[in-house]
Scaffold this motif. Structure first.
Motif, PDB file in Angstrom:
ATOM      1  N   ARG A   1       0.856  -1.184   0.000  1.00  0.00           N
ATOM      2  CA  ARG A   1       0.000   0.000   0.000  1.00  0.00           C
ATOM      3  C   ARG A   1       0.890   1.232   0.000  1.00  0.00           C
ATOM      4  O   ARG A   1       1.794   1.358   0.838  1.00  0.00           O
ATOM      5  CB  ARG A   1      -0.916   0.001   1.220  1.00  0.00           C
ATOM      6  N   LEU A   2       0.645   2.133  -0.929  1.00  0.00           N
ATOM      7  CA  LEU A   2       1.372   3.396  -1.024  1.00  0.00           C
ATOM      8  C   LEU A   2       0.591   4.457  -0.270  1.00  0.00           C
ATOM      9  O   LEU A   2      -0.566   4.723  -0.580  1.00  0.00           O
ATOM     10  CB  LEU A   2       1.528   3.784  -2.506  1.00  0.00           C
ATOM     11  N   LEU A   3       1.214   5.045   0.737  1.00  0.00           N
ATOM     12  CA  LEU A   3       0.589   6.121   1.501  1.00  0.00           C
ATOM     13  C   LEU A   3       1.149   7.455   1.024  1.00  0.00           C
ATOM     14  O   LEU A   3       2.357   7.614   0.865  1.00  0.00           O
ATOM     15  CB  LEU A   3       0.860   5.951   2.996  1.00  0.00           C
ATOM     16  N   TRP A   4       0.245   8.417   0.827  1.00  0.00           N
ATOM     17  CA  TRP A   4       0.663   9.725   0.332  1.00  0.00           C
ATOM     18  C   TRP A   4      -0.265  10.788   0.875  1.00  0.00           C
ATOM     19  O   TRP A   4      -1.296  10.497   1.492  1.00  0.00           O
ATOM     20  CB  TRP A   4       0.684   9.747  -1.198  1.00  0.00           C
ATOM     21  N   SER A   5       0.106  12.036   0.650  1.00  0.00           N
ATOM     22  CA  SER A   5      -0.804  13.164   0.793  1.00  0.00           C
ATOM     23  C   SER A   5      -0.673  13.968  -0.489  1.00  0.00           C
ATOM     24  O   SER A   5       0.439  14.125  -1.022  1.00  0.00           O
ATOM     25  CB  SER A   5      -0.441  14.028   1.997  1.00  0.00           C
ATOM     26  N   ALA A   6      -1.791  14.467  -0.977  1.00  0.00           N
ATOM     27  CA  ALA A   6      -1.796  15.175  -2.264  1.00  0.00           C
ATOM     28  C   ALA A   6      -0.992  16.455  -2.240  1.00  0.00           C
ATOM     29  O   ALA A   6      -0.699  17.028  -3.290  1.00  0.00           O
ATOM     30  CB  ALA A   6      -3.239  15.468  -2.689  1.00  0.00           C
ATOM     31  N   VAL A   7      -0.609  16.908  -1.072  1.00  0.00           N
ATOM     32  CA  VAL A   7       0.157  18.159  -0.977  1.00  0.00           C
ATOM     33  C   VAL A   7       1.636  17.934  -1.264  1.00  0.00           C
ATOM     34  O   VAL A   7       2.349  18.862  -1.654  1.00  0.00           O
ATOM     35  CB  VAL A   7       0.012  18.792   0.419  1.00  0.00           C
ATOM     36  N   CYS A   8       2.120  16.723  -1.033  1.00  0.00           N
ATOM     37  CA  CYS A   8       3.561  16.464  -1.022  1.00  0.00           C
ATOM     38  C   CYS A   8       4.107  16.202  -2.416  1.00  0.00           C
ATOM     39  O   CYS A   8       3.669  15.260  -3.088  1.00  0.00           O
ATOM     40  CB  CYS A   8       3.850  15.262  -0.122  1.00  0.00           C
ATOM     41  N   PRO A   9       5.081  16.982  -2.884  1.00  0.00           N
ATOM     42  CA  PRO A   9       5.631  16.762  -4.229  1.00  0.00           C
ATOM     43  C   PRO A   9       6.357  15.431  -4.365  1.00  0.00           C
ATOM     44  O   PRO A   9       6.330  14.812  -5.425  1.00  0.00           O
ATOM     45  CB  PRO A   9       6.587  17.945  -4.426  1.00  0.00           C
ATOM     46  N   TRP A  10       7.035  14.977  -3.313  1.00  0.00           N
ATOM     47  CA  TRP A  10       7.751  13.699  -3.366  1.00  0.00           C
ATOM     48  C   TRP A  10       6.760  12.557  -3.539  1.00  0.00           C
ATOM     49  O   TRP A  10       6.996  11.615  -4.292  1.00  0.00           O
ATOM     50  CB  TRP A  10       8.577  13.466  -2.099  1.00  0.00           C
ATOM     51  N   ALA A  11       5.641  12.644  -2.801  1.00  0.00           N
ATOM     52  CA  ALA A  11       4.621  11.612  -2.895  1.00  0.00           C
ATOM     53  C   ALA A  11       3.863  11.698  -4.211  1.00  0.00           C
ATOM     54  O   ALA A  11       3.514  10.677  -4.809  1.00  0.00           O
ATOM     55  CB  ALA A  11       3.651  11.738  -1.718  1.00  0.00           C
ATOM     56  N   HIS A  12       3.617  12.915  -4.670  1.00  0.00           N
ATOM     57  CA  HIS A  12       2.840  13.111  -5.894  1.00  0.00           C
ATOM     58  C   HIS A  12       3.512  12.438  -7.080  1.00  0.00           C
ATOM     59  O   HIS A  12       2.855  11.810  -7.913  1.00  0.00           O
ATOM     60  CB  HIS A  12       2.656  14.606  -6.158  1.00  0.00           C
ATOM     61  N   ARG A  13       4.823  12.542  -7.163  1.00  0.00           N
ATOM     62  CA  ARG A  13       5.474  11.963  -8.342  1.00  0.00           C
ATOM     63  C   ARG A  13       5.352  10.445  -8.368  1.00  0.00           C
ATOM     64  O   ARG A  13       5.268   9.838  -9.441  1.00  0.00           O
ATOM     65  CB  ARG A  13       6.927  12.423  -8.434  1.00  0.00           C
ATOM     66  N   SER A  14       5.313   9.796  -7.194  1.00  0.00           N
ATOM     67  CA  SER A  14       5.115   8.345  -7.176  1.00  0.00           C
ATOM     68  C   SER A  14       3.697   7.992  -7.609  1.00  0.00           C
ATOM     69  O   SER A  14       3.479   6.967  -8.272  1.00  0.00           O
ATOM     70  CB  SER A  14       5.413   7.778  -5.789  1.00  0.00           C
ATOM     71  N   VAL A  15       2.734   8.835  -7.266  1.00  0.00           N
ATOM     72  CA  VAL A  15       1.347   8.597  -7.669  1.00  0.00           C
ATOM     73  C   VAL A  15       1.174   8.843  -9.168  1.00  0.00           C
ATOM     74  O   VAL A  15       0.427   8.123  -9.842  1.00  0.00           O
ATOM     75  CB  VAL A  15       0.391   9.475  -6.833  1.00  0.00           C
ATOM     76  N   ILE A  16       1.869   9.840  -9.709  1.00  0.00           N
ATOM     77  CA  ILE A  16       1.837  10.073 -11.151  1.00  0.00           C
ATOM     78  C   ILE A  16       2.354   8.839 -11.890  1.00  0.00           C
ATOM     79  O   ILE A  16       1.718   8.336 -12.830  1.00  0.00           O
ATOM     80  CB  ILE A  16       2.677  11.307 -11.532  1.00  0.00           C
ATOM     81  N   VAL A  17       3.510   8.331 -11.482  1.00  0.00           N
ATOM     82  CA  VAL A  17       4.106   7.173 -12.151  1.00  0.00           C
ATOM     83  C   VAL A  17       3.209   5.949 -11.986  1.00  0.00           C
ATOM     84  O   VAL A  17       3.016   5.176 -12.936  1.00  0.00           O
ATOM     85  CB  VAL A  17       5.531   6.919 -11.616  1.00  0.00           C
TER      86      VAL A  17
ATOM     87  N   ILE B   1      -0.841  -1.906  -6.653  1.00  0.00           N
ATOM     88  CA  ILE B   1      -0.428  -1.225  -5.422  1.00  0.00           C
ATOM     89  C   ILE B   1      -1.575  -0.326  -4.982  1.00  0.00           C
ATOM     90  O   ILE B   1      -1.944   0.619  -5.688  1.00  0.00           O
ATOM     91  CB  ILE B   1       0.844  -0.381  -5.647  1.00  0.00           C
ATOM     92  N   SER B   2      -2.148  -0.588  -3.818  1.00  0.00           N
ATOM     93  CA  SER B   2      -3.270   0.226  -3.345  1.00  0.00           C
ATOM     94  C   SER B   2      -2.761   1.577  -2.841  1.00  0.00           C
ATOM     95  O   SER B   2      -1.563   1.767  -2.604  1.00  0.00           O
ATOM     96  CB  SER B   2      -4.043  -0.504  -2.249  1.00  0.00           C
ATOM     97  N   LEU B   3      -3.683   2.514  -2.657  1.00  0.00           N
ATOM     98  CA  LEU B   3      -3.312   3.886  -2.318  1.00  0.00           C
ATOM     99  C   LEU B   3      -4.096   4.356  -1.098  1.00  0.00           C
ATOM    100  O   LEU B   3      -5.326   4.260  -1.055  1.00  0.00           O
ATOM    101  CB  LEU B   3      -3.602   4.805  -3.501  1.00  0.00           C
ATOM    102  N   GLY B   4      -3.379   4.876  -0.115  1.00  0.00           N
ATOM    103  CA  GLY B   4      -3.986   5.491   1.057  1.00  0.00           C
ATOM    104  C   GLY B   4      -3.640   6.961   1.092  1.00  0.00           C
ATOM    105  O   GLY B   4      -2.480   7.333   0.874  1.00  0.00           O
ATOM    106  N   THR B   5      -4.636   7.813   1.365  1.00  0.00           N
ATOM    107  CA  THR B   5      -4.454   9.258   1.259  1.00  0.00           C
ATOM    108  C   THR B   5      -4.637   9.952   2.603  1.00  0.00           C
ATOM    109  O   THR B   5      -5.698   9.853   3.227  1.00  0.00           O
ATOM    110  CB  THR B   5      -5.454   9.852   0.249  1.00  0.00           C
ATOM    111  N   ALA B   6      -3.601  10.654   3.031  1.00  0.00           N
ATOM    112  CA  ALA B   6      -3.661  11.417   4.275  1.00  0.00           C
ATOM    113  C   ALA B   6      -4.168  12.831   4.004  1.00  0.00           C
ATOM    114  O   ALA B   6      -4.075  13.348   2.897  1.00  0.00           O
ATOM    115  CB  ALA B   6      -2.285  11.476   4.929  1.00  0.00           C
ATOM    116  N   SER B   7      -4.691  13.456   5.034  1.00  0.00           N
ATOM    117  CA  SER B   7      -5.222  14.810   4.940  1.00  0.00           C
ATOM    118  C   SER B   7      -4.119  15.816   4.615  1.00  0.00           C
ATOM    119  O   SER B   7      -2.967  15.637   5.033  1.00  0.00           O
ATOM    120  CB  SER B   7      -5.876  15.201   6.266  1.00  0.00           C
TER     121      SER B   7
END
Length: 337
Positions: free
Chosen positions: A50-66, A76-82
């Motif tokens: 499971r990939l955990l991210w927040s939409a604000v974070c540029p480091w996390a965003h690029r992994s979600v883009i890819v 790979i499932s996705l969990g989103t933090a506030s």
């Protein structure tokens, strides 16, 4: 669930890693075991992570883009933090967007819970992106610098049909070299401006940042993307900072010599990427603005104790015609394997 007094507690200066000269020095990643097929590497298995991210974070965003561009959503499932950090005496990520404020797969309220479950002696910030082994219920990788490269290479068996090649072998040395520059001078460069605690450190970071943006503006005057006709991993990394620049970094981080809209080529390039599936549709401006302008660990409250969410900038131009295809010999944006 851990009590508040059991979770990671850091002072603001410790969280931001400020050095003696007032410069910002980002913390190192602890969980860096690579994905692969060799002994000691993380096995590549669909449904295990499971990939955990927040939409604000540029480091996390690029992994979600890819993940999106390569079609790895089912693997790979996705969990989103506030986007908003909890108002507590430590920096954490919270799953308040989920029902009952709990990640539905991991059963955690705060990101730090899974970090401390993995390593009880963990004292760093609980960062995103982070890959969780759902089977083992532990953190296995938070290496944001290499994560997209793993998704682009050893995760290939789970790529969608006709998935693009974002990390072609013949360009990897050049991509890696440019990625290193982009990281230090642009991706992290805006944070060096925003978190500097001396005038000298701030001005040095500011000058380095805009010197590199000027160089990239010139580079993109001659070619559609950073390495020519096709989008690569380097474009994903640069996009994650450029798309946040005018809405956040320009004002919140005092990176205010120019907006990206003031650079003709960078602005056209950004529009080109934004209009590409996987880029614009994973970009959340409301989350970005709320985090950078309202979060108590970034935003500066006025003396009355409240913060203001900026109404601008006008971002509608991102969907306007960019004409960047005139610089390319190919109609497609991606090199296919």
């Amino acid at each position: 669930m851990l009590r508040d007094d059991q979770r990671i507690n850091k002072s603001p200066n410790a969280v931001k890693e400020i050095t003696a000269d007032g410069s910002f020095n980002r913390q190192k990643n602890r969980f860096t075991t690579p994905f692969g097929q060799n002994d000691g590497e993380l096995p590549v298995e669909a449904g295990r992570y499971r990939l955990l991210w927040s939409a604000v974070c540029p480091w996390a965003h690029r992994s979600v883009i890819v993940r999106s561009v390569l079609g790895l959503e089912e693997a790979i499932s996705l969990g989103t933090a506030s986007p908003m950090r909890p108002k507590l005496p430590h920096v954490d990520w919270e799953f308040s967007l989920d029902e009952d404020g709990i990640d539905p797969v991991l059963g955690i309220r705060y990101m730090s819970e899974i970090y401390l479950k993995t390593a009880a002696d963990y004292t760093g910030r609980p960062t995103v992106p982070v890959i969780i082994d759902v089977k083992e219920q532990k953190v296995v990788n938070n290496d944001y610098f290499k994560l997209t490269n793993y998704l682009e290479t050893v995760w290939a068996p789970f790529h969608k049909e006709q998935a693009p090649n974002l990390y072609p072998k013949h360009l990897r040395a050049e991509i890696d070299a440019l990625n290193d520059i982009i990281f230090h001078e642009v991706n992290n460069g805006v944070y060096k401006c925003g978190f500097a605690q001396s005038q000298e450190a701030y001005e040095q970071a500011y000058d380095t940042l805009f010197a590199r943006l000027d160089e990239l503006e010139e580079r993109l005057s001659k070619q559609r993307f950073l390495f020519g006709d096709f989008i690569t991993d380097s474009d994903v990394r640069l996009y994650a900072t450029l798309i946040r620049f005018d809405a956040a970094y320009y004002s919140a981080f005092k990176a205010n010599r120019n907006r990206i809209v003031d650079f003709p080529n960078l602005w056209g390039y950004l529009r080109d990427l934004y209009q590409t599936p996987g880029f614009g549709d994973t970009t959340d401006f409301d989350a970005i603005k709320r985090h950078y302008h309202l979060s108590n660990h970034i935003a500066s409250n006025d003396q009355k104790g409240y913060t203001i969410l900026p109404k601008g900038p006008d971002l509608s131009g991102l969907t306007s015609e960019h004409h960047r295809q005139a610089l390319s010999n190919n109609a497609e944006k991606f090199l296919i394997h």
